[in-house]
Design a protein around this motif. Structure first.
Motif, PDB file in Angstrom:
ATOM      1  N   ARG A  16       0.829  -1.201   0.000  1.00 63.39           N
ATOM      2  CA  ARG A  16       0.000   0.000   0.000  1.00 63.39           C
ATOM      3  C   ARG A  16       0.863   1.250   0.000  1.00 63.39           C
ATOM      4  N   THR A  17       1.948   1.211   0.803  1.00 63.49           N
ATOM      5  CA  THR A  17       2.846   2.368   0.877  1.00 63.49           C
ATOM      6  C   THR A  17       3.514   2.637  -0.466  1.00 63.49           C
ATOM      7  N   TRP A  19       2.454   1.707  -3.471  1.00 62.83           N
ATOM      8  CA  TRP A  19       1.445   2.152  -4.431  1.00 62.83           C
ATOM      9  C   TRP A  19       1.101   3.615  -4.225  1.00 62.83           C
ATOM     10  N   THR A  20       0.943   4.013  -2.962  1.00 68.52           N
ATOM     11  CA  THR A  20       0.637   5.415  -2.664  1.00 68.52           C
ATOM     12  C   THR A  20       1.775   6.321  -3.113  1.00 68.52           C
ATOM     13  N   ARG A  23       1.760   6.657  -6.958  1.00 66.73           N
ATOM     14  CA  ARG A  23       0.700   7.536  -7.412  1.00 66.73           C
ATOM     15  C   ARG A  23       1.043   8.999  -7.132  1.00 66.73           C
ATOM     16  N   HIS A  24       1.660   9.239  -5.966  1.00 65.63           N
ATOM     17  CA  HIS A  24       2.020  10.613  -5.622  1.00 65.63           C
ATOM     18  C   HIS A  24       3.078  11.160  -6.576  1.00 65.63           C
ATOM     19  N   TRP A 154      -4.846   4.933   6.780  1.00 66.75           N
ATOM     20  CA  TRP A 154      -4.261   4.578   5.480  1.00 66.75           C
ATOM     21  C   TRP A 154      -5.256   4.703   4.340  1.00 66.75           C
ATOM     22  N   ARG A 155      -6.538   4.462   4.600  1.00 67.39           N
ATOM     23  CA  ARG A 155      -7.518   4.583   3.512  1.00 67.39           C
ATOM     24  C   ARG A 155      -7.680   6.037   3.079  1.00 67.39           C
ATOM     25  N   ARG A 156      -7.692   6.957   4.048  1.00 69.48           N
ATOM     26  CA  ARG A 156      -7.804   8.370   3.701  1.00 69.48           C
ATOM     27  C   ARG A 156      -6.524   8.865   3.036  1.00 69.48           C
ATOM     28  N   TRP A 158      -4.631   7.127   1.146  1.00 69.95           N
ATOM     29  CA  TRP A 158      -4.658   6.614  -0.221  1.00 69.95           C
ATOM     30  C   TRP A 158      -5.523   7.484  -1.107  1.00 69.95           C
ATOM     31  N   ARG A 159      -6.645   7.964  -0.592  1.00 70.31           N
ATOM     32  CA  ARG A 159      -7.537   8.811  -1.386  1.00 70.31           C
ATOM     33  C   ARG A 159      -6.928  10.192  -1.632  1.00 70.31           C
ATOM     34  N   ARG A 161      -3.655  11.040  -1.408  1.00 69.59           N
ATOM     35  CA  ARG A 161      -2.329  10.904  -2.013  1.00 69.59           C
ATOM     36  C   ARG A 161      -1.198  11.454  -1.154  1.00 69.59           C
TER      37      ARG A 161
END
Length: 269
Positions: A16-17, A19-20, A23-24, A154-156, A158-159, A161
């Protein structure tokens, strides 16, 4: 069954880290291309500006917090009551953190800046906001061991970025030389947005939402920590973070924010 599940959980968080972060980086590259193609506009009045997104006229409309203010909570006074005089709020309902400082009052221009940084990807605003925070929090930063930004779930994260508190903390670190330790505190429970909640509801909403990351307690013990966030309203979120750090034996926790809500006519007692 449990033995098989453990590696999956251990791999999920790094993925997850990564991927985030990916994307950033892509977003930053796209934003840079857009900034080159289009002139920067003032986030408040939308006039073209050079630099960091706030024109001189809107900068002048910001209400910077200067002395006299409560030495505990940083709430500005309407007159100078003399040294060491506390506000009514500091006496009636003292928070877990020791001191709080803010750069500006949370007025219309400050609200626009915060919302643009948080919700509209205006990371170009962070340098100016962070420098103003470093100036306002000079006495907190002197002797501080580390900066800890208020974490997102973590969900926020991810949204959005990125974590706006972390972005501000990085600027403050460059100004002050105090290290940012964003990994020490985590939000273990997703919470509702605090907007529109009463003081009691805000406190209940964040109760038990923050924990010191496993294995990091020893790094916190005996340390002076400055929590960093964008806005202080009732202080419920920052209080919950401070309590988690103090349970890990932090020597002192202070708070530094960009803006704070100030009720009309706060007075000392």
């Amino acid at each position: 069954m449990d033995t098989d599940a453990a590696p999956t959980r251990s791999i999920a968080a790094p993925l997850r880290t990564a991927w985030t972060a990916g994307r950033h980086l892509m977003w930053r590259a796209a934003r840079l291309a857009l900034d080159i193609a289009l002139p920067t506009q003032c986030v408040s009045c939308h006039e073209p500006v050079d630099g960091e997104g706030v024109c001189a006229a809107c900068w002048a409309r910001l209400s910077f917090i200067e002395r006299p203010y409560c030495p505990r909570l940083g709430i500005p006074f309407v007159y100078d009551p003399g040294p060491d005089m506390l506000s009514m709020e500091a006496i009636a309902s003292p928070p877990a953190y020791q001191r709080a400082r803010a750069a500006v009052r949370y007025d219309d221009v400050a609200r626009t800046l915060v919302h643009a940084l948080k919700y509209q990807d205006r990371t170009d605003l962070a340098p100016a906001m962070g420098r103003w925070m470093a100036r306002a929090g000079g006495e907190l930063l002197t002797g501080a061991d580390m900066l800890v930004p208020v974490p997102l779930h973590w969900r926020r994260a991810w949204r959005r970025r990125f974590n706006q508190s972390g972005a501000l903390a990085q600027i403050i670190a460059r100004q002050s030389g105090v290290t940012v330790r964003g990994e020490l505190l985590r939000r273990v429970r997703a919470t509702e947005q605090q907007i529109g909640l009463s003081r009691a509801q805000r406190a209940s909403n964040v109760q038990g939402a923050f924990q010191v990351s496993p294995g990091h307690q020893a790094e916190i013990q005996g340390r002076r920590i400055v929590l960093v966030d964008d806005v202080l309203t009732t202080g419920a979120t920052l209080d919950a973070c401070a309590r988690a750090l103090l349970r890990a034996k932090a020597a002192q926790v202070d708070v530094l924010v960009f803006a704070r809500v100030v009720e009309a006519g706060p007075r000392p007692i």
